[in-house]
Design a protein around this motif. Structure first.
Motif, PDB file in Angstrom:
ATOM      1  N   ALA A  15       6.872  18.326   9.237  1.00 43.82           N
ATOM      2  CA  ALA A  15       6.544  18.268  10.665  1.00 43.82           C
ATOM      3  C   ALA A  15       5.108  18.684  10.939  1.00 43.82           C
ATOM      4  O   ALA A  15       4.472  18.181  11.866  1.00 43.82           O
ATOM      5  CB  ALA A  15       7.498  19.150  11.460  1.00 43.82           C
ATOM      6  N   THR A  16       4.584  19.607  10.125  1.00 45.14           N
ATOM      7  CA  THR A  16       3.215  20.062  10.359  1.00 45.14           C
ATOM      8  C   THR A  16       2.228  18.906  10.187  1.00 45.14           C
ATOM      9  O   THR A  16       1.341  18.702  11.023  1.00 45.14           O
ATOM     10  CB  THR A  16       2.867  21.225   9.396  1.00 45.14           C
ATOM     11  N   ILE A  17       2.410  18.133   9.102  1.00 45.51           N
ATOM     12  CA  ILE A  17       1.587  16.922   8.900  1.00 45.51           C
ATOM     13  C   ILE A  17       1.800  15.971  10.084  1.00 45.51           C
ATOM     14  O   ILE A  17       0.846  15.359  10.579  1.00 45.51           O
ATOM     15  CB  ILE A  17       2.005  16.218   7.587  1.00 45.51           C
ATOM     16  N   GLY A  18       3.031  15.850  10.531  1.00 46.16           N
ATOM     17  CA  GLY A  18       3.344  14.972  11.659  1.00 46.16           C
ATOM     18  C   GLY A  18       2.603  15.392  12.923  1.00 46.16           C
ATOM     19  O   GLY A  18       2.085  14.552  13.668  1.00 46.16           O
ATOM     20  N   LEU A  19       2.542  16.705  13.174  1.00 44.87           N
ATOM     21  CA  LEU A  19       1.824  17.214  14.351  1.00 44.87           C
ATOM     22  C   LEU A  19       0.325  16.950  14.225  1.00 44.87           C
ATOM     23  O   LEU A  19      -0.336  16.581  15.203  1.00 44.87           O
ATOM     24  CB  LEU A  19       2.081  18.721  14.509  1.00 44.87           C
ATOM     25  N   MET A  20      -0.213  17.111  13.029  1.00 48.29           N
ATOM     26  CA  MET A  20      -1.644  16.843  12.803  1.00 48.29           C
ATOM     27  C   MET A  20      -1.947  15.366  13.032  1.00 48.29           C
ATOM     28  O   MET A  20      -2.910  15.010  13.728  1.00 48.29           O
ATOM     29  CB  MET A  20      -2.028  17.213  11.356  1.00 48.29           C
TER      30      MET A  20
ATOM     31  N   PHE B  59       4.499  31.447  22.338  1.00 45.34           N
ATOM     32  CA  PHE B  59       5.720  31.865  21.626  1.00 45.34           C
ATOM     33  C   PHE B  59       6.284  30.656  20.888  1.00 45.34           C
ATOM     34  O   PHE B  59       7.148  29.933  21.388  1.00 45.34           O
ATOM     35  CB  PHE B  59       6.730  32.419  22.639  1.00 45.34           C
ATOM     36  N   THR B  60       5.747  30.403  19.694  1.00 44.72           N
ATOM     37  CA  THR B  60       6.232  29.306  18.859  1.00 44.72           C
ATOM     38  C   THR B  60       5.826  29.597  17.426  1.00 44.72           C
ATOM     39  O   THR B  60       5.113  30.573  17.145  1.00 44.72           O
ATOM     40  CB  THR B  60       5.675  27.939  19.323  1.00 44.72           C
ATOM     41  N   PHE B  61       6.295  28.760  16.515  1.00 42.79           N
ATOM     42  CA  PHE B  61       5.952  28.896  15.105  1.00 42.79           C
ATOM     43  C   PHE B  61       4.460  28.609  14.933  1.00 42.79           C
ATOM     44  O   PHE B  61       3.899  27.758  15.626  1.00 42.79           O
ATOM     45  CB  PHE B  61       6.801  27.921  14.285  1.00 42.79           C
ATOM     46  N   ILE B  62       3.845  29.320  14.011  1.00 45.78           N
ATOM     47  CA  ILE B  62       2.390  29.215  13.819  1.00 45.78           C
ATOM     48  C   ILE B  62       1.935  27.779  13.535  1.00 45.78           C
ATOM     49  O   ILE B  62       0.823  27.388  13.888  1.00 45.78           O
ATOM     50  CB  ILE B  62       1.934  30.203  12.706  1.00 45.78           C
ATOM     51  N   ALA B  63       2.800  26.963  12.929  1.00 45.42           N
ATOM     52  CA  ALA B  63       2.411  25.584  12.576  1.00 45.42           C
ATOM     53  C   ALA B  63       2.068  24.751  13.807  1.00 45.42           C
ATOM     54  O   ALA B  63       1.238  23.839  13.723  1.00 45.42           O
ATOM     55  CB  ALA B  63       3.524  24.904  11.788  1.00 45.42           C
ATOM     56  N   SER B  64       2.691  25.038  14.962  1.00 41.06           N
ATOM     57  CA  SER B  64       2.372  24.288  16.186  1.00 41.06           C
ATOM     58  C   SER B  64       0.875  24.380  16.466  1.00 41.06           C
ATOM     59  O   SER B  64       0.236  23.391  16.819  1.00 41.06           O
ATOM     60  CB  SER B  64       3.141  24.837  17.394  1.00 41.06           C
ATOM     61  N   ALA B  65       0.322  25.589  16.325  1.00 39.92           N
ATOM     62  CA  ALA B  65      -1.106  25.799  16.600  1.00 39.92           C
ATOM     63  C   ALA B  65      -1.971  25.404  15.413  1.00 39.92           C
ATOM     64  O   ALA B  65      -3.046  24.840  15.577  1.00 39.92           O
ATOM     65  CB  ALA B  65      -1.354  27.263  16.953  1.00 39.92           C
TER      66      ALA B  65
ATOM     67  N   GLY C 164       4.351  20.543  24.609  1.00 42.72           N
ATOM     68  CA  GLY C 164       5.530  21.357  24.876  1.00 42.72           C
ATOM     69  C   GLY C 164       6.196  21.665  23.541  1.00 42.72           C
ATOM     70  O   GLY C 164       6.054  20.911  22.584  1.00 42.72           O
ATOM     71  N   VAL C 165       6.888  22.800  23.474  1.00 36.75           N
ATOM     72  CA  VAL C 165       7.662  23.105  22.265  1.00 36.75           C
ATOM     73  C   VAL C 165       9.106  23.317  22.695  1.00 36.75           C
ATOM     74  O   VAL C 165       9.374  24.132  23.583  1.00 36.75           O
ATOM     75  CB  VAL C 165       7.111  24.357  21.539  1.00 36.75           C
ATOM     76  N   ASN C 166      10.001  22.560  22.104  1.00 34.47           N
ATOM     77  CA  ASN C 166      11.423  22.678  22.433  1.00 34.47           C
ATOM     78  C   ASN C 166      12.081  23.620  21.438  1.00 34.47           C
ATOM     79  O   ASN C 166      12.143  23.327  20.253  1.00 34.47           O
ATOM     80  CB  ASN C 166      12.070  21.291  22.423  1.00 34.47           C
TER      81      ASN C 166
ATOM     82  N   PHE D  32      12.373  18.266   9.340  1.00 36.58           N
ATOM     83  CA  PHE D  32      13.549  18.171   8.468  1.00 36.58           C
ATOM     84  C   PHE D  32      13.431  19.169   7.325  1.00 36.58           C
ATOM     85  O   PHE D  32      13.859  18.916   6.207  1.00 36.58           O
ATOM     86  CB  PHE D  32      13.699  16.739   7.920  1.00 36.58           C
ATOM     87  N   HIS D  33      12.795  20.301   7.609  1.00 32.68           N
ATOM     88  CA  HIS D  33      12.719  21.382   6.623  1.00 32.68           C
ATOM     89  C   HIS D  33      14.129  21.870   6.292  1.00 32.68           C
ATOM     90  O   HIS D  33      15.044  21.741   7.118  1.00 32.68           O
ATOM     91  CB  HIS D  33      11.885  22.539   7.206  1.00 32.68           C
ATOM     92  N   ALA D  34      14.302  22.424   5.109  1.00 34.25           N
ATOM     93  CA  ALA D  34      15.630  22.843   4.625  1.00 34.25           C
ATOM     94  C   ALA D  34      16.369  23.754   5.612  1.00 34.25           C
ATOM     95  O   ALA D  34      17.600  23.775   5.630  1.00 34.25           O
ATOM     96  CB  ALA D  34      15.483  23.547   3.288  1.00 34.25           C
ATOM     97  N   THR D  35      15.630  24.493   6.437  1.00 33.83           N
ATOM     98  CA  THR D  35      16.293  25.423   7.353  1.00 33.83           C
ATOM     99  C   THR D  35      16.672  24.770   8.682  1.00 33.83           C
ATOM    100  O   THR D  35      17.296  25.415   9.518  1.00 33.83           O
ATOM    101  CB  THR D  35      15.356  26.605   7.675  1.00 33.83           C
ATOM    102  N   LYS D  36      16.287  23.517   8.894  1.00 26.75           N
ATOM    103  CA  LYS D  36      16.597  22.845  10.156  1.00 26.75           C
ATOM    104  C   LYS D  36      17.915  22.075  10.039  1.00 26.75           C
ATOM    105  O   LYS D  36      18.376  21.793   8.932  1.00 26.75           O
ATOM    106  CB  LYS D  36      15.452  21.898  10.542  1.00 26.75           C
ATOM    107  N   ILE D  37      18.476  21.678  11.170  1.00 28.03           N
ATOM    108  CA  ILE D  37      19.833  21.098  11.140  1.00 28.03           C
ATOM    109  C   ILE D  37      19.868  19.754  10.425  1.00 28.03           C
ATOM    110  O   ILE D  37      20.863  19.416   9.795  1.00 28.03           O
ATOM    111  CB  ILE D  37      20.457  21.006  12.553  1.00 28.03           C
TER     112      ILE D  37
END
Ligand SMILES: *Cc1c(COP(=O)(O)O)cnc(C)c1O
Length: 395
Positions: free
Chosen positions: A74-79, A96-102, A142-144, A194-199
């Motif tokens: 997702a980080t590559i996707g955001l970039m 208030f979000t994961f550092i990768a958003s920024a 926005g961050v959901n 789709f990181h291992a920790t996501k649903i």
């Protein structure tokens, strides 16, 4: 329970195997072998292979979106999305979000502008956005969060009035619905992880969803020459491909999504029921959505009512092999490098500060059972009952 029955004070941990917070999807060996046999037979690992193509088609169908573009993570996707949208200057996002958003913005050569969040919903505080807009702001991200969503209607309205494009980091929100419509359909684009920790798991992976054909063409060209379709002008490209191995896992995980969602919902309801009886622990409901994936169980700890601080509770539970987290601590504005780069934000993010000091995430997902939840909550209750003693011994 007495003090010496807690692992923090010398007892055996309550759980032999660590209980994780993330989803951690593992299909059976048989299904795994079946899925990978084709990869071996074709001897084709990557470059927009048949499984990646199939995954993209199935994701688009499931979400009801025109384009689902799978990427490495997702980080590559955001970039890539920031680049494909041609953003310049600054982008507003919640603190208030994961550092990768920024970080994705920083990699794309943009300056993140931090907005405080709403104390109840944990999502971007729409009333604070106006003050942050200047001539250099080119978009709102926005961050959901937590299997919930921003107030998408109000946010879209505001973005339209201000003439700013809106897009979403939806890493937590795969499968969620807003007013009956799947997330993935809002703003210019939404990015899922789709990181291992996501649903939905591809072990590592992600997907950019958009209903904008021009943006999709640009994204496919930025991703790589494979599966690019019509060549279009882009400033630069990135290797953002998803491999066939990732796609194989994701296809199974997508097939099992309804089961995993249902299971999470049952675990969530059980937490809700059990936590209700414990003073000072407040479960956060997924905000704003008509359907949630229940990817996280987030709780606010009221230190005075519960008797233990959030951080002492984390130490206590970790020693029991309950791997609770304090996601987003200490907030983007207090994280490296932004804490040095933008000292002006200190003191301006009271809600982000409060939430990152008081929130805790409990185990949920495939490796957690309802019985585990009951045991976790029993421990929480017992810790509350002897909290004074715990505090004095731990000091
Ligand atoms: C997990 C996550 C990401 C990053 O996803 P990756 O696929 O690991 O790159 C971005 N934003 C949020 C809010 C996340 O939780």
């Amino acid at each position: 329970m007495r003090l010496n029955e807690f692992a923090l004070f010398g007892a055996k941990p309550a759980f032999e195997r660590p209980l994780p917070v993330g989803q951690l999807y593992f299909p059976s060996w048989e299904r795994y072998e079946n899925a990978f046999r084709g990869i071996f037979e074709r001897q084709y690992y990557t470059n927009q292979g048949p499984l990646t193509e199939l995954l993209e088609a199935e994701l688009a169908g499931f979400l009801g979106v025109r384009h689902a573009i799978c990427v490495t993570n997702a980080t590559i996707g955001l970039m890539m999305t920031a680049d494909a949208m041609g953003l310049k200057g600054k982008v507003i996002l919640p603190a208030f979000t994961f550092i990768a958003s920024a970080q994705a913005l920083t990699w794309a050569g943009l300056e993140p502008v931090f907005c405080d969040v709403d104390i109840e919903s944990h999502h971007i505080d729409i009333n604070r956005i106006d003050d942050l807009i200047d001539g250099k702001v080119s978009a709102i991200m926005g961050v959901n969060l937590w299997g919930g969503a921003c107030d998408i209607s109000l946010l879209s309205e505001l973005a339209t009035v201000k003439g700013l494009p809106l897009y979403f980091d939806s890493a937590h929100a795969f499968g969620c619905e807003y007013e009956g419509i799947h997330l993935g359909n809002f703003g210019f684009a939404e990015i899922f992880s789709f990181h291992a920790t996501k649903i939905l798991s591809a072990t590592e992976g992600g997907c950019i969803c958009t209903n904008d054909d021009t943006l999709a063409a640009r994204l496919r060209n930025i991703r790589s020459s494979y599966g690019a379709g019509e060549p279009v002008d882009v400033v630069r490209t990135a290797n953002g491909r998803m491999s066939e191995a990732q796609a194989a896992i994701a296809l199974m995980s997508l097939e099992d999504f309804p089961i995993n969602q249902k299971k999470n919902e049952i675990l969530y309801r059980r937490y809700e029921q059990e936590l209700n009886a414990i003073p000072g622990l407040y479960l956060i409901a997924p905000a704003g959505v008509s359907f949630s994936n229940y990817q996280y169980v987030v709780c606010r700890v009221d230190e005075n009512e519960y008797g233990l601080s959030r951080d002492l509770l984390i130490d206590l539970l970790k020693s029991e092999n309950i791997l609770v987290r304090r996601y987003f601590y200490p907030g983007l504005h207090r994280s490296v490098p932004y804490v040095y780069k933008f000292p002006e934000y200190q003191g301006c993010m009271p809600n982000t500060d409060k939430l990152s000091a008081s929130c805790i995430q409990f185990p949920i997902g495939a490796l957690v059972s309802e019985e585990n939840v009951v045991r976790i909550c029993n421990l929480l209750m017992h810790a509350h009952q002897i909290s004074t003693e715990i505090r004095s011994r731990h000091a």
